[in-house]
Design an enzyme around this catalytic site. Structure first.
Site, mmCIF file in Angstrom:
data_model
loop_
_atom_site.group_PDB
_atom_site.id
_atom_site.type_symbol
_atom_site.label_atom_id
_atom_site.label_comp_id
_atom_site.label_asym_id
_atom_site.label_seq_id
_atom_site.Cartn_x
_atom_site.Cartn_y
_atom_site.Cartn_z
ATOM 1 C CE LYS A 192 -118.515 17.986 15.201
ATOM 2 N NZ LYS A 192 -119.504 17.199 14.449
ATOM 3 N N GLY A 222 -112.872 11.927 2.038
ATOM 4 C CA GLY A 222 -112.618 11.340 3.353
ATOM 5 C C GLY A 222 -113.608 10.221 3.615
ATOM 6 C CG ASN A 223 -115.700 7.737 7.321
ATOM 7 O OD1 ASN A 223 -116.834 8.107 7.617
ATOM 8 N ND2 ASN A 223 -115.342 6.482 7.387
ATOM 9 N N GLY A 236 -114.833 16.202 -1.648
ATOM 10 C CA GLY A 236 -114.240 15.541 -0.491
ATOM 11 C C GLY A 236 -113.999 14.082 -0.808
HETATM 12 N N1 GLU Z 1 -118.930 13.663 13.740
HETATM 13 C C1 GLU Z 1 -120.123 13.053 13.259
HETATM 14 C C2 GLU Z 1 -121.190 14.093 12.970
HETATM 15 O O1 GLU Z 1 -120.912 15.243 12.704
HETATM 16 C C3 GLU Z 1 -120.595 11.934 14.178
HETATM 17 C C4 GLU Z 1 -120.857 12.337 15.577
HETATM 18 C C5 GLU Z 1 -121.105 11.162 16.499
HETATM 19 O O2 GLU Z 1 -121.040 10.030 16.074
HETATM 20 O O3 GLU Z 1 -121.347 11.431 17.672
HETATM 21 O O4 GLU Z 1 -122.353 13.788 12.908
#
Ligand code: GLU
Length: 428
Positions: free
Chosen positions: A107, A221-222, A219
């Protein structure tokens, strides 16, 4: 744990320790898996539009890559901390393992507030992040993606910087790119749709028809937007959503008893999922305090904002009618609240499973990048449905067989797979 003292990494480690105990895991594996393999902390200096200079803090944490290249998004958030990124990287390891895709967990983050940055300033931060890490990330080692307040455009700037540095095209370096520039059809829908695929399966298991259910969502968002859209398509009604108002620095819940109309609300929403409350009121929505989303008289709760939103303080407000909680966000439920939810017998679809649709589609994006051949949207979403449904069934079968809470069953499957990969590689 109060909101202020909440440390997501401690929560992620406590979750892991509990499952490691349940699995009788050896000491060395515990030590390896309860901490990230590697982390990078750096500064990103930027020339602002007004001519001044500002320095932003950036992070990338690579928790585990035994099952494949690290995978996980990058958040741009003013409250980002290294412990948040550590926790999120660990959750990515379990998430990719529970849906059984050949990737690990990472992350990234930058402490910044995109609401107050121009597109040029955002581009500088995106490129600066890649310049700091260009030799520590890559399509075969660690693959970033969007997360809270990062977008396909930001992914494309990052890709461009990476390709300039490495002097070749590497479309699989990053996922969540714009369609037509190496992105996959269905990626923007994937997390929200994946969430509803698991809700559909949970309803099947509980013998409830989607058209007889009402949901409340935290929320906008997306994840929330596409979850609401698909939930409506399978017949469900959403009566409340809550979101953050940037101008007031406060959250509001928006309610329409006969069901919110997604396109109507989207017409008064900014690019970060902030709903304009005056315009929403004009459209006939009740504007309530932000935390009221949790006390609505509904069958399904969908926390799809940030971590630590369902806590010891508000868990008691959940209506007796609630049968399912589907976690669209990462880590939305504190361990104390989780205990209450478990004892009440609410069917939880835990984050690592419920919101794995995004990363699963990111994996499909990388597969298409490698082939340099792109699938139709139906093909992407069809494959996503199969992956999510299979993962849901595996978790719920284990939960039934071993009489485990759904969250514990998901962790058992994921942690076992990762621990086994470390053993198979001879690390332990
Ligand atoms: N940010 C998204 C998650 O928390 C997607 C991560 C990704 O596609 O690598 O799962």
């Amino acid at each position: 744990m109060s909101k202020k003292s909440f440390n997501p990494f401690e929560m992620a480690q406590a979750q892991f320790d509990k499952i490691a105990g349940l699995l009788n895991m050896d000491e060395a594996s515990r030590e390896l898996l309860r901490c990230p393999l590697r982390e990078y902390h750096f500064s990103i200096p930027i020339k602002m539009d007004d001519g001044s200079s500002k320095v932003f803090r950036g992070f990338r944490v690579q928790h585990n890559d035994a099952r494949g290249p690290g995978k996980g998004g990058i958040r741009f958030h003013p409250m980002e901390t290294i412990d948040t990124v550590r926790a999120l990287s660990m959750w990515m390891t379990w998430k990719t393992a529970v849906v059984d895709i050949p990737l690990g967990g990472s992350k990234g983050g930058v402490v910044c507030d995109p609401h107050n940055l121009s597109p040029r300033e955002l581009e500088q931060i995106a490129r600066g992040w890649v310049r700091q890490l260009a030799h520590n990330v890559g399509p075969l080692s660690d693959v970033p993606a969007p997360d809270v307040m990062t977008s396909p455009q930001i992914m494309l700037w990052m890709l461009d910087e990476y390709e300039i540095i490495h002097r070749a095209k590497y479309p699989g370096f990053i996922t969540g790119k714009p369609v037509g520039m190496g992105g996959s059809l269905g990626r923007v829908e994937a997390t929200g749709f994946g969430l509803i695929f698991t809700v559909r399966e949970a309803l099947k298991e509980l013998g409830i028809k989607p058209e007889d259910t009402i949901a409340s969502v935290e929320g906008f968002g997306n994840v929330a937007q596409y979850a609401i859209r698909l939930f409506n398509e399978i017949g469900g009604t959403v009566t409340a959503v809550s979101c953050w108002d940037q101008e007031d620095n406060t959250a509001y819940s928006f309610r329409k008893k006969d069901g919110i109309v997604i396109d109507q609300l989207l017409s008064v929403t900014d690019r970060f999922g902030g709903i304009n409350k005056n315009k929403a009121r004009d459209l006939g929505y009740e504007v309530l305090p932000g935390d009221e989303w949790i006390e609505q008289d509904v069958d399904i709760l969908i926390p799809a904002a940030l971590e630590n939103e369902i806590t010891a303080e508000n868990v008691g407000k959940i209506s007796p009618r609630v049968k399912i909680i589907a976690e669209g966000a990462n880590g939305p439920t504190s361990p104390e609240a989780d205990e209450v939810i478990k004892n009440r017998g609410i069917f939880i679809i835990p984050d690592l499973l419920a919101n794995a649709g995004g990363v699963t589609c990111s994996y499909f994006e990388q597969v298409q990048n490698s082939m340099n051949y792109y699938w139709q949207k139906d093909e992407v979403l069809g494959r996503l449905d199969i992956k999510m449904t299979n993962a849901f069934i595996a978790v719920s079968e284990l939960a039934k067989k071993r009489k485990l809470y759904m969250r514990d069953a998901a962790f058992v499957i994921a942690i076992n797979r990762v621990a086994q990969a470390c053993k198979d590689r001879g690390w332990i």
